[in-house]
Design a protein around this motif. Structure first.
Motif, short mmCIF file in Angstrom:
data_model
loop_
_atom_site.label_atom_id
_atom_site.label_comp_id
_atom_site.label_asym_id
_atom_site.label_seq_id
_atom_site.Cartn_x
_atom_site.Cartn_y
_atom_site.Cartn_z
N GLU A 1 0.81 -1.22 0.00
CA GLU A 1 0.00 0.00 0.00
C GLU A 1 0.84 1.27 0.00
O GLU A 1 0.48 2.26 -0.62
N SER A 2 1.96 1.25 0.71
CA SER A 2 2.79 2.45 0.81
C SER A 2 3.57 2.70 -0.48
O SER A 2 3.94 3.83 -0.77
N LYS A 3 3.85 1.66 -1.23
CA LYS A 3 4.59 1.75 -2.49
C LYS A 3 5.94 2.45 -2.32
O LYS A 3 6.42 3.14 -3.21
N LEU A 4 6.54 2.26 -1.15
CA LEU A 4 7.87 2.82 -0.89
C LEU A 4 8.92 1.80 -1.31
O LEU A 4 8.86 0.65 -0.90
N ASP A 5 9.87 2.23 -2.11
CA ASP A 5 10.94 1.32 -2.51
C ASP A 5 11.88 1.02 -1.35
O ASP A 5 12.53 -0.02 -1.33
N SER A 6 11.93 1.92 -0.39
CA SER A 6 12.87 1.76 0.71
C SER A 6 12.32 0.91 1.85
O SER A 6 13.08 0.45 2.69
N PHE A 7 11.01 0.68 1.91
CA PHE A 7 10.42 -0.20 2.93
C PHE A 7 10.35 -1.60 2.35
O PHE A 7 9.56 -1.87 1.45
N LYS A 8 11.20 -2.50 2.85
CA LYS A 8 11.30 -3.84 2.26
C LYS A 8 11.24 -4.92 3.32
O LYS A 8 11.79 -4.76 4.41
N LEU A 9 10.57 -6.00 2.97
CA LEU A 9 10.61 -7.20 3.80
C LEU A 9 11.98 -7.83 3.58
O LEU A 9 12.38 -8.05 2.44
N LYS A 10 12.71 -8.10 4.66
CA LYS A 10 14.05 -8.66 4.52
C LYS A 10 14.02 -10.19 4.60
O LYS A 10 14.53 -10.87 3.72
N ALA A 11 13.45 -10.70 5.67
CA ALA A 11 13.42 -12.14 5.91
C ALA A 11 12.47 -12.40 7.08
O ALA A 11 11.97 -11.46 7.70
N GLY A 12 12.28 -13.65 7.39
CA GLY A 12 11.42 -13.98 8.52
C GLY A 12 11.55 -15.44 8.91
O GLY A 12 12.33 -16.20 8.31
N TYR A 13 10.77 -15.84 9.90
CA TYR A 13 10.79 -17.22 10.35
C TYR A 13 9.44 -17.59 10.95
O TYR A 13 8.70 -16.74 11.42
N ILE A 14 9.15 -18.86 10.88
CA ILE A 14 8.03 -19.45 11.61
C ILE A 14 8.61 -20.66 12.30
O ILE A 14 9.09 -21.59 11.65
N GLY A 15 8.60 -20.64 13.62
CA GLY A 15 9.27 -21.70 14.38
C GLY A 15 10.75 -21.67 14.07
O GLY A 15 11.42 -20.67 14.29
N GLU A 16 11.26 -22.77 13.53
CA GLU A 16 12.67 -22.83 13.16
C GLU A 16 12.87 -22.72 11.65
O GLU A 16 13.99 -22.78 11.17
N GLU A 17 11.78 -22.58 10.91
CA GLU A 17 11.83 -22.47 9.45
C GLU A 17 12.11 -21.02 9.06
O GLU A 17 11.36 -20.11 9.43
N ILE A 18 13.16 -20.79 8.28
CA ILE A 18 13.56 -19.44 7.89
C ILE A 18 13.12 -19.17 6.45
O ILE A 18 13.24 -20.04 5.58
N TYR A 19 12.61 -17.96 6.21
CA TYR A 19 12.13 -17.56 4.89
C TYR A 19 12.90 -16.33 4.42
O TYR A 19 13.13 -15.41 5.20
N ASP A 20 13.23 -16.33 3.14
CA ASP A 20 13.88 -15.15 2.56
C ASP A 20 12.79 -14.13 2.19
O ASP A 20 11.62 -14.32 2.51
N GLU A 21 13.19 -13.08 1.50
CA GLU A 21 12.24 -12.01 1.14
C GLU A 21 11.06 -12.56 0.33
O GLU A 21 9.90 -12.23 0.61
N ALA A 22 11.33 -13.43 -0.63
CA ALA A 22 10.25 -14.00 -1.45
C ALA A 22 9.33 -14.87 -0.60
O ALA A 22 8.11 -14.86 -0.77
N GLY A 23 9.90 -15.62 0.32
CA GLY A 23 9.11 -16.48 1.21
C GLY A 23 8.21 -15.67 2.12
O GLY A 23 7.04 -16.02 2.33
N VAL A 24 8.74 -14.58 2.66
CA VAL A 24 7.94 -13.71 3.53
C VAL A 24 6.83 -13.05 2.73
O VAL A 24 5.69 -12.91 3.19
N THR A 25 7.14 -12.65 1.50
CA THR A 25 6.12 -12.05 0.63
C THR A 25 5.00 -13.06 0.36
O THR A 25 3.82 -12.71 0.40
N ALA A 26 5.36 -14.32 0.13
CA ALA A 26 4.35 -15.36 -0.08
C ALA A 26 3.52 -15.57 1.19
O ALA A 26 2.30 -15.72 1.13
N LEU A 27 4.18 -15.55 2.35
CA LEU A 27 3.46 -15.69 3.62
C LEU A 27 2.48 -14.53 3.83
O LEU A 27 1.41 -14.71 4.42
#
Length: 169
Positions: free
Chosen positions: A104-130
């Motif tokens: 919604e903000s359409k800011l190029d500088s606000f980015k999802l970097k990474a994340g985790y659920i439990g011990e499973e780690i997700y990269d930027e694309a994985g967090v975007t899918a989540l």
């Protein structure tokens, strides 16, 4: 060389962060550059309402905390400005809220970097899918809705049989 008091305070903060991370169901790291105070206030309010703990933390502190929590693979994204969102209950809430905000903000500088659920780690694309996964309540409502149609048809069929047999009696 930092004083002993400063070192103890930093170690205590790392221990607090480690416990927060270990006790969380999920977490997401974002680069929060370029957002206005108004946007940040709105985002924090939405996070609070969803039961998500959102705060800015120094990369060094997060690096030590992630290593202590056994999530070493997240340390490679700890560059620049970093905010972290942690949820103890809803595994998709941090990603969903931050992903929606980023879109919604359409800011190029606000980015999802990474994340985790439990011990499973997700990269930027994985967090975007989540972030695209609906909330638990929405998923349960969809399940109930999909079950409701066949049950209504079964009830109508049984009622038709009862009505037909009732007329014959």
């Amino acid at each position: 060389m930092p004083s002993e008091k400063t070192l103890l305070a930093k170690q205590e903060r790392v221990n607090e962060l480690t416990e927060l991370i270990k006790n969380s169901a999920a977490g997401v790291l974002v680069s929060y550059e370029g957002i206005t105070v108004e946007q940040d206030t709105k985002l924090r309010k939405e996070m609070r309402e969803a039961g998500v703990n959102y705060f800015v933390e120094k990369n060094t502190m997060l690096r030590f905390a992630f290593k202590n929590a056994g999530l070493d693979d997240l340390t490679n994204v700890l560059e620049g400005t970093t905010a972290i969102a942690l949820s103890n209950d809803d595994q998709t809430a941090p990603a969903r809220i931050l992903g929606k905000f980023a879109e919604e903000s359409k800011l190029d500088s606000f980015k999802l970097k990474a994340g985790y659920i439990g011990e499973e780690i997700y990269d930027e694309a994985g967090v975007t899918a989540l972030s695209k996964i609906p909330s638990r309540d929405v998923l349960l409502a969809q399940l109930v809705g999909s079950l409701q149609g066949p049950i209504q048809k079964l009830a109508a069929t049984i009622q038709a049989i009862v009505d037909k047999n009732g007329d014959a009696a």
